[in-house]
Design a protein around this motif. Sequence first.
Motif, PDB file in Angstrom:
ATOM      1  N   CYS A 167      -4.336 -65.921 -16.402  1.00  8.70           N
ATOM      2  CA  CYS A 167      -4.618 -64.621 -17.025  1.00  8.70           C
ATOM      3  C   CYS A 167      -3.419 -63.699 -16.828  1.00  8.70           C
ATOM      4  O   CYS A 167      -3.030 -63.407 -15.691  1.00  8.70           O
ATOM      5  N   GLU A 169      -1.496 -60.152 -18.425  1.00  9.94           N
ATOM      6  CA  GLU A 169      -1.667 -58.976 -19.290  1.00  9.94           C
ATOM      7  C   GLU A 169      -0.664 -58.940 -20.443  1.00  9.94           C
ATOM      8  O   GLU A 169      -0.873 -58.252 -21.428  1.00  9.94           O
ATOM      9  N   GLY A 190      -3.909 -62.521 -10.880  1.00 17.88           N
ATOM     10  CA  GLY A 190      -2.860 -61.963 -10.029  1.00 17.88           C
ATOM     11  C   GLY A 190      -3.324 -60.796  -9.153  1.00 17.88           C
ATOM     12  O   GLY A 190      -4.450 -60.321  -9.265  1.00 17.88           O
ATOM     13  N   LEU A 213      -6.887 -61.125 -21.630  1.00 14.43           N
ATOM     14  CA  LEU A 213      -8.303 -60.742 -21.527  1.00 14.43           C
ATOM     15  C   LEU A 213      -8.534 -59.448 -22.318  1.00 14.43           C
ATOM     16  O   LEU A 213      -9.417 -58.665 -21.995  1.00 14.43           O
ATOM     17  N   GLY A 214      -7.697 -59.228 -23.304  1.00 16.05           N
ATOM     18  CA  GLY A 214      -7.809 -58.019 -24.116  1.00 16.05           C
ATOM     19  C   GLY A 214      -6.598 -57.134 -23.901  1.00 16.05           C
ATOM     20  O   GLY A 214      -5.776 -57.399 -23.007  1.00 16.05           O
ATOM     21  N   ARG A 216      -6.313 -54.090 -22.865  1.00 16.00           N
ATOM     22  CA  ARG A 216      -6.335 -53.134 -21.767  1.00 16.00           C
ATOM     23  C   ARG A 216      -5.972 -53.834 -20.450  1.00 16.00           C
ATOM     24  O   ARG A 216      -6.331 -54.990 -20.258  1.00 16.00           O
ATOM     25  N   LEU A 218      -6.627 -54.656 -16.836  1.00 14.58           N
ATOM     26  CA  LEU A 218      -7.799 -54.627 -15.950  1.00 14.58           C
ATOM     27  C   LEU A 218      -7.332 -54.600 -14.503  1.00 14.58           C
ATOM     28  O   LEU A 218      -6.273 -55.150 -14.178  1.00 14.58           O
TER      29      LEU A 218
HETATM   30  N1  SAH Z   1       1.011 -55.954 -13.567  1.00 17.36           N
HETATM   31  C1  SAH Z   1       0.068 -55.076 -14.009  1.00 17.36           C
HETATM   32  C2  SAH Z   1      -1.432 -55.378 -13.840  1.00 17.36           C
HETATM   33  C3  SAH Z   1      -1.917 -56.273 -12.781  1.00 17.36           C
HETATM   34  S1  SAH Z   1      -3.623 -56.441 -12.959  1.00 17.36           S
HETATM   35  C4  SAH Z   1       0.350 -53.685 -13.555  1.00 17.36           C
HETATM   36  O1  SAH Z   1       0.619 -53.483 -12.370  1.00 17.36           O
HETATM   37  O2  SAH Z   1       0.258 -52.846 -14.414  1.00 17.36           O
HETATM   38  C5  SAH Z   1      -4.014 -57.767 -11.903  1.00 17.36           C
HETATM   39  C6  SAH Z   1      -4.237 -59.108 -12.571  1.00 17.36           C
HETATM   40  O3  SAH Z   1      -5.365 -59.044 -13.455  1.00 17.36           O
HETATM   41  C7  SAH Z   1      -3.106 -59.602 -13.428  1.00 17.36           C
HETATM   42  O4  SAH Z   1      -2.113 -60.278 -12.664  1.00 17.36           O
HETATM   43  C8  SAH Z   1      -3.804 -60.559 -14.370  1.00 17.36           C
HETATM   44  O5  SAH Z   1      -4.005 -61.832 -13.782  1.00 17.36           O
HETATM   45  C9  SAH Z   1      -5.156 -59.887 -14.572  1.00 17.36           C
HETATM   46  N2  SAH Z   1      -5.239 -59.047 -15.782  1.00 17.36           N
HETATM   47  C10 SAH Z   1      -5.415 -57.704 -15.842  1.00 17.36           C
HETATM   48  N3  SAH Z   1      -5.506 -57.280 -17.116  1.00 17.36           N
HETATM   49  C11 SAH Z   1      -5.384 -58.366 -17.897  1.00 17.36           C
HETATM   50  C12 SAH Z   1      -5.413 -58.602 -19.305  1.00 17.36           C
HETATM   51  N4  SAH Z   1      -5.560 -57.622 -20.166  1.00 17.36           N
HETATM   52  N5  SAH Z   1      -5.280 -59.872 -19.741  1.00 17.36           N
HETATM   53  C13 SAH Z   1      -5.116 -60.900 -18.875  1.00 17.36           C
HETATM   54  N6  SAH Z   1      -5.086 -60.754 -17.535  1.00 17.36           N
HETATM   55  C14 SAH Z   1      -5.213 -59.509 -17.041  1.00 17.36           C
END
Ligand code: SAH
Length: 238
Positions: A167, A169, A190, A213-214, A216, A218
């Motif tokens: 997963c 982002e 992560g 996962l979209g 946004r 998460l």
């Molecule tokens: N690096 C980013 C967000 C980390 S979110 C930041 O700091 O802004 C923590 C974990 O959630 C990510 O490593 C990923 O595995 C998952 N995750 C969060 N949002 C996601 C999304 N829209 N799609 C896929 N995985 C996501």
Amino acid sequence: MPRFFKEFFSEAPFIDGDDAKHILRSLRMTVGECLTVCDTKGNDYDCVISGCSADRVELQIKEIRKNDTEPTIFVTLYLCLTKGDKMDLAVRQAVEMGASRIIPVISTNCVSRPDEKSLRKKEERWQKIANEAAGQSGRGILPEVCHTVSFDTAVKQSANDDKCVFCYELATEGLDTIGSETKTVSVIIGPEGGFTAREAEALAQSGAVTVSLGKRILRAETAPVAALCTVMLKSGNI
Ligand code: SAH
């Protein structure tokens, strides 16, 4: 009906230890009241309490049923360590959503880096939380919380499943790789700081499917719920 796990279940069933204390002191149950015991192998025993002593509850089996709550897909959730008590929430909700195994992972951006001793304590705590969630949600097994592994080990191990879903982002593809025929899947999530580009590359190289996962972002404790929900939906378990 209160629900407990015990691996035995034979002619003279009983519950002792902490579960017995919980039944007698917290729930204040007594002779004649009913509870369910799951043998952790998918069988549920509806029982009536036939006797109680200080820390032992004697049971009489009334009915044996096949537990039908287990998903058809075995999901191993690789969960990078998060700060504070966020892991507690992630573990609890992952078990409710049907994860079969949880493997904590230490990746580059993990802020939490406990030493070996405190890791063992944390793993015990997460297993306890997983067990409670399994009881509450009516699971037919006790999902295992394994020893914490390095990111490199997670990459190698996760490649053994039918599918490996990473997963990310920054991904553009949805989670379409899972179907009702998928029997085992690894799902990789992560930490707060996300994965580094090098880690994302290593996962893609090992054959993991990089999924979104979209649009946004998460939180690290929300992402496993979204991922598991999608896996369960795609595999016909919701
Ligand atoms: N690096 C980013 C967000 C980390 S979110 C930041 O700091 O802004 C923590 C974990 O959630 C990510 O490593 C990923 O595995 C998952 N995750 C969060 N949002 C996601 C999304 N829209 N799609 C896929 N995985 C996501």
